[in-house]
Design a protein around this motif. Sequence first.
Motif, PDB file in Angstrom:
ATOM      1  N   GLY A 166      -7.790  -6.069   3.419  1.00 18.39           N
ATOM      2  CA  GLY A 166      -8.570  -4.843   3.468  1.00 18.39           C
ATOM      3  C   GLY A 166      -7.808  -3.625   3.934  1.00 18.39           C
ATOM      4  O   GLY A 166      -6.634  -3.705   4.330  1.00 18.39           O
ATOM      5  N   CYS A 167      -8.478  -2.469   3.906  1.00 21.84           N
ATOM      6  CA  CYS A 167      -7.838  -1.206   4.260  1.00 21.84           C
ATOM      7  C   CYS A 167      -8.894  -0.195   4.711  1.00 21.84           C
ATOM      8  O   CYS A 167      -9.982  -0.147   4.151  1.00 21.84           O
ATOM      9  CB  CYS A 167      -7.110  -0.648   3.034  1.00 21.84           C
ATOM     10  N   ASN A 168      -8.537   0.601   5.743  1.00 21.68           N
ATOM     11  CA  ASN A 168      -9.475   1.615   6.256  1.00 21.68           C
ATOM     12  C   ASN A 168      -9.138   3.012   5.769  1.00 21.68           C
ATOM     13  O   ASN A 168      -9.753   3.991   6.201  1.00 21.68           O
ATOM     14  CB  ASN A 168      -9.490   1.581   7.794  1.00 21.68           C
ATOM     15  N   HIS A 170      -8.870   5.983   2.708  1.00 16.08           N
ATOM     16  CA  HIS A 170      -9.877   6.369   1.698  1.00 16.08           C
ATOM     17  C   HIS A 170      -9.240   7.091   0.529  1.00 16.08           C
ATOM     18  O   HIS A 170      -9.702   8.161   0.122  1.00 16.08           O
ATOM     19  CB  HIS A 170     -10.968   7.229   2.364  1.00 16.08           C
ATOM     20  N   CYS A 171      -8.197   6.514  -0.040  1.00 20.27           N
ATOM     21  CA  CYS A 171      -7.557   7.176  -1.178  1.00 20.27           C
ATOM     22  C   CYS A 171      -8.576   7.258  -2.308  1.00 20.27           C
ATOM     23  O   CYS A 171      -9.224   6.253  -2.648  1.00 20.27           O
ATOM     24  CB  CYS A 171      -6.301   6.429  -1.588  1.00 20.27           C
ATOM     25  N   THR A 172      -8.671   8.416  -2.908  1.00 20.69           N
ATOM     26  CA  THR A 172      -9.789   8.699  -3.825  1.00 20.69           C
ATOM     27  C   THR A 172      -9.682   7.988  -5.164  1.00 20.69           C
ATOM     28  O   THR A 172     -10.646   7.940  -5.924  1.00 20.69           O
ATOM     29  CB  THR A 172      -9.859  10.217  -4.092  1.00 20.69           C
ATOM     30  N   TYR A 173      -8.510   7.447  -5.495  1.00 18.08           N
ATOM     31  CA  TYR A 173      -8.328   6.754  -6.788  1.00 18.08           C
ATOM     32  C   TYR A 173      -8.439   5.238  -6.616  1.00 18.08           C
ATOM     33  O   TYR A 173      -8.443   4.505  -7.599  1.00 18.08           O
ATOM     34  CB  TYR A 173      -6.924   7.061  -7.339  1.00 18.08           C
ATOM     35  N   CYS A 174      -8.543   4.769  -5.377  1.00 16.15           N
ATOM     36  CA  CYS A 174      -8.275   3.356  -5.098  1.00 16.15           C
ATOM     37  C   CYS A 174      -9.532   2.484  -5.088  1.00 16.15           C
ATOM     38  O   CYS A 174     -10.457   2.698  -4.315  1.00 16.15           O
ATOM     39  CB  CYS A 174      -7.591   3.219  -3.749  1.00 16.15           C
ATOM     40  N   ALA A 175      -9.536   1.483  -5.943  1.00 15.77           N
ATOM     41  CA  ALA A 175     -10.643   0.523  -5.976  1.00 15.77           C
ATOM     42  C   ALA A 175     -10.353  -0.665  -5.060  1.00 15.77           C
ATOM     43  O   ALA A 175     -11.254  -1.421  -4.706  1.00 15.77           O
ATOM     44  CB  ALA A 175     -10.852   0.025  -7.404  1.00 15.77           C
TER      45      ALA A 175
HETATM   46  S1  SF4 Z   1      -4.129   3.046  -2.008  1.00 16.24           S
HETATM   47 FE1  SF4 Z   1      -5.922   1.818  -1.448  1.00 16.24          FE
HETATM   48  S2  SF4 Z   1      -5.098   0.073  -0.330  1.00 16.24           S
HETATM   49 FE2  SF4 Z   1      -3.510   1.682  -0.371  1.00 16.24          FE
HETATM   50  S3  SF4 Z   1      -3.799   2.893   1.498  1.00 16.24           S
HETATM   51 FE3  SF4 Z   1      -4.968   3.888  -0.105  1.00 16.24          FE
HETATM   52  S4  SF4 Z   1      -7.028   3.029   0.105  1.00 16.24           S
HETATM   53 FE4  SF4 Z   1      -5.634   1.651   1.177  1.00 16.24          FE
END
Ligand code: SF4
Length: 473
Positions: A166-168, A170-175
């Motif tokens: 998981g990840c906290n 919030h990259c806007t393109y990232c699923a």
């Molecule tokens: S790209 Fe996705 S997984 Fe990578 S840091 Fe951004 S939100 Fe997290």
Amino acid sequence: MKNPDREQKSFSYCLHSFGCKSNAYESEAIGQFYAGQGGREVQTNAQADIIVFNTCTVTAEAGRKARQALRRARKEAPEACLVVMGCYSQLEADEGLADFWAGTDGRLALAQEALASYKANQGLGSPARNIGQASQAGPQKAQAYEELGQLAQQKETRAQIKIADGCNQHCTYCAIRLARGPLRSRDREDILAEARQLLAAGHRELVLTATNITAFEADKGRDSLALAELLAALADLPGLGRLRLGSLEPQAISQDLVAALGKNPKLCPHFHISLQSGSDKILKLMGRGHSQADYRAIVEALRQHFPNPAITTDIMVGFPGESEEDFQASYDFAREIAFARIHIFRYSPRPHTPAARLPQLEEAVKKDRADRLEALAQELAASNAAKYLGREVEVILEQPLGPESLVQAQKGEDSLAFSGYTAHYLPAQVFFSKQDSGSQGQQGQLWWAQVEDLAGELLICRPLDLIGSPLPA
Ligand code: SF4
């Protein structure tokens, strides 16, 4: 086709893993579970009683590949039990192709359920059907790390160790963050126990993987030095040849972390830090939480604490709103940093992500920019590799090479050759001449080698010395 094994209650399974190192690790864990239940791994759908798909959703293409593989399996093995898990199936509902469907949590439970149901159905000629989770597709909300058990051995010579999920950010393109959910770090003792097992099994290189490695234990209130502490503990383990970090996100890479990493004697000087864009305007639209200058400062710190570190990266082209100037900023920054390798992604709108709702660029524009950046990437990779000609490098012997290999073609039949990677993550081929009375190489060994020739990025090497103790018998 009646499978004679069914009568004896043994079973065969086939694993299809898509996408990243974390998926590869999880698929190995499911395989280890089935092997522990008396299962036999097979390589084709037609031979399998249970077929597992660990899916990916990083691009639309990844989802299409998973659906295609499912359809093929249903055709090739109509009686087999099809089990789907991973990022794609976390966010998308089943279209009636699978027998068991889950996402990025409860994978071991799903594998157990599928096996129990398959065994209950044995001899009934009809596959088990239980698609409980399918209707609940959507963002992952799990709060605890799913321990899949410590892997005793892995297929690849360089063994992966998953340290968090998981990840906290919030990259806007990232699923991925939606599919994998909030950051959940693995227990350090489980990581170290697994590492000891893998080293005892003869793996010389351990590769740490996670959705966001640098955020390790941030969910336990720790800063990025937690990662350095874990690496220091791993570096002390007997039998370890080298440690490698998987893909890194720049947001949590502090100067203190880099200084601490610089003191780790086993850490490979190769850092894959995803940039995505060299334009501050686009980095903002992406919600990346760092600037071009922040990224440059990280690279400068790495070059201060490591002699000639290899910096590799991911760059996305065609993000909504990316102008020719923004693309040029990425291009010029890539040349300035002189990346050793660049993975180039054309922006692919992902469902449920903010960026997918923005006006999209033409595919032709994305292709043109990807092609131009690819040309630069190859130029930079070739000039990076050229620096190693005549130098000594460390290579893990991963795959024995056949007569078709380049090194064999160059060195003739009377040489034994292996492919592998250097500490700087350059591909290499090492040839042992059969006349050489010295010791011959073995798969999995770590060797010093001399770079005698180049083929693009590929280093052609002659062995010098075995590093560390021979492999366990
Ligand atoms: S790209 Fe996705 S997984 Fe990578 S840091 Fe951004 S939100 Fe997290």
